[in-house]
Each structure stands twice: as structure tokens, then as C-alpha cells.
Enzyme design. Structure first.
Site, PDB file in Angstrom:
ATOM      1  N   ARG A  67       0.859  -1.194   0.000  1.00 24.62           N
ATOM      2  CA  ARG A  67       0.000   0.000   0.000  1.00 24.62           C
ATOM      3  C   ARG A  67       0.886   1.231   0.000  1.00 24.62           C
ATOM      4  O   ARG A  67       1.940   1.243   0.620  1.00 24.62           O
ATOM      5  CB  ARG A  67      -0.858   0.039   1.265  1.00 24.62           C
ATOM      6  N   LYS A 204      -9.487  -1.900   1.993  1.00 16.95           N
ATOM      7  CA  LYS A 204      -9.188  -0.700   2.782  1.00 16.95           C
ATOM      8  C   LYS A 204      -9.982   0.511   2.289  1.00 16.95           C
ATOM      9  O   LYS A 204     -10.429   1.339   3.080  1.00 16.95           O
ATOM     10  CB  LYS A 204      -7.691  -0.393   2.725  1.00 16.95           C
ATOM     11  N   HIS A 224     -10.801  -1.411  11.935  1.00 18.32           N
ATOM     12  CA  HIS A 224      -9.698  -2.259  11.477  1.00 18.32           C
ATOM     13  C   HIS A 224      -9.460  -3.325  12.550  1.00 18.32           C
ATOM     14  O   HIS A 224      -8.478  -3.273  13.283  1.00 18.32           O
ATOM     15  CB  HIS A 224      -8.475  -1.352  11.283  1.00 18.32           C
ATOM     16  N   CYS A 248       1.921  -7.037  14.430  1.00 15.43           N
ATOM     17  CA  CYS A 248       1.614  -7.439  15.813  1.00 15.43           C
ATOM     18  C   CYS A 248       0.889  -8.784  15.865  1.00 15.43           C
ATOM     19  O   CYS A 248       0.331  -9.141  16.894  1.00 15.43           O
ATOM     20  CB  CYS A 248       0.778  -6.370  16.499  1.00 15.43           C
ATOM     21  N   ASP A 273      -9.399  -8.893   9.743  1.00 11.24           N
ATOM     22  CA  ASP A 273      -8.905  -7.549   9.399  1.00 11.24           C
ATOM     23  C   ASP A 273      -9.922  -6.428   9.629  1.00 11.24           C
ATOM     24  O   ASP A 273      -9.536  -5.357  10.058  1.00 11.24           O
ATOM     25  CB  ASP A 273      -8.454  -7.543   7.932  1.00 11.24           C
TER      26      ASP A 273
HETATM   27  C1  OXD Z   1      -2.864  -3.916   6.294  1.00 12.69           C
HETATM   28  C2  OXD Z   1      -3.430  -5.124   5.656  1.00 12.69           C
HETATM   29  O1  OXD Z   1      -1.914  -3.340   5.766  1.00 12.69           O
HETATM   30  O2  OXD Z   1      -4.391  -5.667   6.202  1.00 12.69           O
HETATM   31  O3  OXD Z   1      -3.382  -3.530   7.349  1.00 12.69           O
HETATM   32  O4  OXD Z   1      -2.940  -5.545   4.598  1.00 12.69           O
HETATM   33 MN    MN Z   2      -5.186  -4.575   7.860  1.00 12.54          MN
END
Ligand code: OXD
Ligand code: MN
Length: 586
Positions: A67, A204, A224, A248, A273
Site C-alpha cells: 500500500r 481498505k 480495522h 503485531c 482484518d
Molecule cells: C494492512 C493489511 O496493511 O491488512 O493492514 O494488509
Molecule cells: Mn489490515
């Protein structure tokens, strides 16, 4: 008369001039045809059909592997609506600048129209998106990550109630790469990247940035967060939603194999996620996972760290930027020992050993959620699962104890807003830099984060059976620099205490930062851990927390007068509580 979706497709086709348009109907046959085309032109490489049936490897452009937050913009009419933590461009400037890049962008390409549903088919909380893309890899990934075709189209009918997302690979140049969100129009534009969160627009872009804006307007929450169920010996399941910054172990926690399975404690996965949460008529906060698949980081994943996903990825999965063994299997650092001789690296070159990575550090698997052995029986529950507790966590070598409970909702929001993680050497070359990432939403909140804190503060009193709020830290280190807590499946011991708190069954001591378990309240049977280690894990050091107050004061200062007064009140109250405790002489 053309429906709103047809009109938008025509408008997008006039701009991007594709050579043909394919509507994705979600059928198996269309999916197979797409895969066959990608196998033929090298976009996908088939993996060993015996050990990894219907699995493929994709190599992205080496400049397009993650990203890209610096080119991600919130294009609200007012800059203040995007807030100090988002990049902003006015909608008019953004459209003028980026429509030029979309013009003729699909000239020799096929335009795929992908109607998709975020959330279970029958859920009143699910929402329709439509992604237009010229990347067949994106289409194949969307087949895994969302519900495609007939289901969303039937739900949509002639309505305009969908989130349109226009995506083109453009020329893949990082200089001409943009991910733009127009929250007032609920519109997404993405160009110049074929990768993950930049290109799979349901994830996202829609499910967090656009959805968080909608959620604030409509009194719900788009977060998230992973969602897990913990079933105890009585058969009752509590659901927990948890937010952690990257690195994490979020996916591993979501699919954890409980170390207390013999005692009757089992963990099931609803999501890894994103969580969409609404107040239900029974007064609970109900969560659905809007996604249908998992898009997880591959390196470090193995039979010990995440056995469930290792089973899941053995079929119907796409691997991106991992290595390829001579027997046609995917390979990444940490999967199992050394790379077999003859392994090809993520760029398609023979791996020569040495320090060069076989798999790109952010290489991924994309796998249907249903294939995970730990998937919850309520994964598709249209009403969602009732959330008993929120967990916020970070990677802190000191400061934060293994677990503590916030004093009440408003204090919990403050705890979540001060969430932080220390960088690891692998990421920055410098260890121990504390980064604030409130609610793990810093890169994903589609509006001014000061107002987002306000939304959180306002939601609590609207939820009659509001979740309790906890903070966890699996990463505390001892004086020798070693982790004190074993983590992974042993984390269930902490989840058990949390659920017992919710049921008013377990003990805690009140400290200035919140409620910390007594040593006896944690179930430690079968765990080889010293009493002094547990004491250190649970220790609240006022000096550390006083230093923490300075750092959070600076962070909140960024938000200026928009920051809710309640956050400053919580800050002062913590300072006051800390000033009252005397540091015991050691
Ligand atoms: C992030 C993902 O970057 O879920 O949070 O890929
Ligand atoms: Mn994520």
C-alpha cells in the site's frame, strides 16, 4: 433505460476506452476462463496441482509491492473534514489531475465490471460495491475476498446504492499512482497500482475509509479489527474484536489454536482484518466481517505460528510475490527451514542463497475464509456476532502490561486513541521508536481523526450492552531483552481472563491505568513460567507512564481544537491518578 450501474459503466468506458467490457457474474466457468487466460499470458503461474490444487503464483511489478500511503488521498470538499493525519486534495483538483491519467488507460485492455457484496449475502448490514478494473489478477483476487456477481446485482436491482470504484493499472509508474476517496460521493478512484489495498477496492478503500465516513453519519462503526469467538467449557461463546497495528500478529491471533483446548477453551475465526458493527435491537453491538477471504502476509507464517492458515492455503489460493520451489510449491522466509535448491525468488530469478530474500517482505496469500479450519459457524450469520470485548494492542517492550481493562467506555476510547507500537529493526533500521496508531486506524480513517474519537465517545452510550475495553501487549521484554510472554496459542489465557471479567468472574487490581489481573486470576496451568516473570508482565511502572503522558500530549496536540475535550479530560485524570501513587522503593 440504463440502470445507475450501467450508466456508470458507460461513463467509465467513455473515459478509459477499453477494447471490450466483461461483466463478472461470479460463475465458476467465467472464473476458470479468467484463470486460463492469465495462465496463458503468464500473469499467473500454476502451482503443483497435487499439493496445491487450484493455486497460483502472481509476481507483481517490483515497484508495486505494498500500500502506498503517500499517494492515498481523502478528497472531501473541506480539508478539515480529512483532518491532519490524511493527505487531502479537493474533489475538483483530484478529478482534474487524475482523470487525465484514466483517459484511454484501458485502450488495448479488457474492462472488467465486478459487482461485489461486502458482508454475508442475507445480512441487512452488507453493502454493495462495484469495481471496474483492467487487471484480471484483481478480479481473481476479488473472487476470493468478496461475494461477486449475482448476489450483489440482485440486491442492487435498479438502485444507485452502491460504492463505485474505478481502478486501472495505468502504466504502473509510481509517479502516476493515486488512490483517491471522494467520501461525499462514496466514490473511489485508483490508478497506477495492481497491489493489495491499492487495487482490491473493497478492502481498505471501501470497507474502512469510505465505510468509516458512512458509519459516522449512520451511527455504526467500521473498524480495522479482527473478530474471534472464545467458547468455554460451558459451551457459551463470547466474541472479541481486536485492533493492532501491522506486525503485531493480527491474523495469527484471529486463527489461533488455543493452548487451553484440553480445558475446553476453543477459538474460532470470524474475521482477521475488518469489522462492521451495528447496535442491534437486543442492545448488543453486532459485528460482521465484510470480507469473504483473508489477504495475509506470508513471511513468518508456518505450522507453529498459524497452522490453520497453513491448512487453508493448500487449495484455491493465490500467492503474490512469494518464491517458487522446483516442485512447484510456494516458499517464503520462515515457512520451514532453508529454501530448497533451485528455488526461484519473487522476481522470478534463481535464488543464489545469501541475504537476498526469496519472498518479498510483504508477500501475501489470498485464501477463501471458509477454508480455514478455525472458521466460526457464525461467519455468515446475517445478524453478526455480539461483541463482548474490544481489545487494543501494540508492540511495547516496556510500559504496557500484558493486559489491563479500561475503567469505563470513555477511558477505553482514550486507551485506544493512545495505542502505539515500537518499530522493529526489520522495518526502520532503528528500534524502539514509538509510533502512535489510534485504533490501528491512522492510515484507514476516511475523515478527521479528532471527529473519529468523538464518534467513538458518542457510540458508547448508544450501546445498551456495550463491549468492555481492554489493552494487551504480547511483546513486553525483560531486562535481558527477551520476550516475557510466549504468545501465539498461549494468548488464549489472556482472552479467558477478559471473558471472565465480562462475566464478572475474575479478579483484578485497580491501578492508575486501569484494572490489571492478579497473578492468581490468570490461568497458568501447564505453562512453564516463573512467578517473577508474571509479576514483571503485570507490573505498572508509574515512571514509564508519566513519560508516556508527555508523548500522548504531544500526539493529541496535532489535532488542535477539534479534539474532543473528553480526551484531554482523560489525559488529566490519568496524570492525576499517577501523581497519587507513590513509587515503591525497590
Ligand atoms: C494492512 C493489511 O496493511 O491488512 O493492514 O494488509
Ligand atoms: Mn489490515
Amino acid at each position: 433505460m440504463a440502470s445507475p450501474i450501467e450508466e456508470w459503466v458507460e461513463e467509465s468506458a467513455r473515459l478509459t476506452t477499453p477494447k471490450k467490457i466483461v461483466w463478472c457474474n461470479g460463475s465458476e466457468s467465467q472464473h476458470h476462463q479468467l484463470i486460463d487466460e492469465m495462465l496463458a499470458d503468464g500473469t499467473l503461474i500454476g502451482l503443483d496441482s497435487k499439493t496445491y490444487p487450484n493455486c497460483y503464483l502472481h509476481r507483481s511489478d517490483p515497484s508495486d509491492v505494498a500500500r502506498t500511503e503517500q499517494i492515498t488521498f481523502i478528497c472531501s470538499r473541506l480539508q478539515n473534514d480529512a483532518g491532519p493525519t490524511n493527505n487531502w486534495m479537493s474533489p475538483a483538483d483530484a478529478k482534474e489531475k487524475v482523470s487525465g491519467l484514466f483517459r484511454w488507460a484501458m485502450k488495448d485492455r479488457t474492462m472488467y465490471v465486478v459487482p461485489y457484496l461486502m458482508g454475508p449475502a442475507e445480512s441487512p448490514y452488507s453493502k454493495v460495491g462495484v469495481e471496474i478494473t483492467d487487471s484480471p489478477y484483481v478480479v481473481a483476487s476479488m473472487y476470493i475476498m468478496a461475494r461477486i456477481g449475482r448476489v450483489p446485482l440482485e440486491r442492487l436491482g435498479n438502485s444507485a446504492d452502491f460504492v463505485p470504484g474505478l481502478h486501472s493499472l495505468g502504466d504502473l509508474s509510481p509517479d502516476r499512482r493515486y488512490v483517491l476517496h471522494f467520501p461525499e460521493e462514496k466514490l473511489i478512484w485508483s490508478i497506477g497500482s495492481g497491489y493489495g489495498g491499492n487495487a482490491l477496492l473493497g478492502k481498505k478503500c471501501f470497507a474502512l475509509r469510505i465505510a468509516s465516513w458512512m458509519a459516522r453519519e449512520q451511527n455504526w462503526m467500521a473498524e480495522h479489527m479482527l473478530i474471534v469467538g472464545l467458547t468455554g467449557p460451558s459451551g457459551k461463546t463470547h466474541y472479541i474484536a481486536a485492533a493492532f497495528p501491522s506486525a503485531c500478529g493480527k491474523t495469527n491471533l484471529a486463527m489461533m489454536v488455543s493452548a487451553l483446548e484440553n480445558e475446553g477453551y476453543k477459538v474460532t475465526t470470524v474475521g482477521d482484518d475488518i469489522s462492521w458493527m451495528h447496535v442491534a435491537s437486543d442492545g448488543t453491538l453486532r459485528a460482521i466481517n465484510p470480507e469473504a477471504g483473508f489477504f495475509g502476509v506470508a513471511p513468518g507464517t508456518n505450522k507453529k505460528t498459524n497452522p490453520n492458515v497453513m491448512t487453508a492455503v493448500r487449495s484455491n489460493s493465490i500467492f503474490t510475490n512469494v518464491g517458487l520451489t522446483p516442485s512447484g510449491e510456494p516458499w517464503w522466509e520462515g515457512i520451514n527451514g532453508a529454501a530448497p535448491a533451485g528455488t526461484i525468488d519473487w522476481r522470478g530469478r534463481p535464488h543464489m542463497g545469501g541475504s537476498e530474500l526469496v519472498a518479498q517482505a510483504n508477500s501475501r496469500y489470498t485464501v477463501p475464509a471458509r477454508q480455514t479450519p478455525s472458521i466460526s459457524p457464525r461467519f455468515e450469520d446475517p445478524e453478526g456476532v455480539p461483541i463482548s470485548a474490544f481489545l487494543f494492542g501494540g508492540r511495547r517492550a516496556r510500559v504496557a502490561p500484558l493486559v489491563y481493562e479500561a475503567r469505563n467506555w470513555a477511558h477505553g476510547v482514550f486507551v485506544a486513541a493512545t495505542m502505539a507500537s515500537e518499530t522493529t529493526a526489520a522495518i526502520t533500521g532503528q528500534t524502539g521508536i514509538t509510533r502512535r496508531d489510534p485504533m490501528a486506524m491512522l492510515p484507514f480513517c476516511g475523515y478527521n481523526m479528532a471527529r473519529y474519537f468523538g464518534h467513538w465517545l458518542e457510540m458508547g452510550p448508544k450501546i445498551p450492552r456495550a463491549p468492555r475495553i481492554f489493552h494487551v501487549n504480547w511483546f513486553r521484554k525483560g531486562a535481558d531483552g527477551k520476550f516475557l510472554w510466549p504468545g501465539y496459542g498461549e494468548n488464549v489465557r489472556v482472552l479467558k481472563w477478559i471473558v471472565e471479567r465480562v462475566e464478572e468472574k475474575s479478579d483484578a487490581v485497580e491501578t492508575p491505568i486501569g484494572f490489571v489481573p492478579t497473578r492468581e486470576a490468570l490461568t497458568l496451568d501447564g505453562l512453564d513460567i516463573q512467578r517473577s516473570t508474571i509479576e514483571e508482565l503485570l507490573r505498572v511502572d508509574p515512571a514509564d507512564w508519566i513519560a508516556e503522558l508527555d508523548s500522548t500530549r504531544q500526539f493529541f496536540g496535532r489535532f488542535g481544537p477539534a479534539l474532543p475535550q473528553e480526551i484531554w479530560k482523560q489525559h488529566e485524570a490519568l496524570q492525576h491518578r499517577l501523581s497519587r501513587v507513590t513509587v515503591p522503593a525497590s
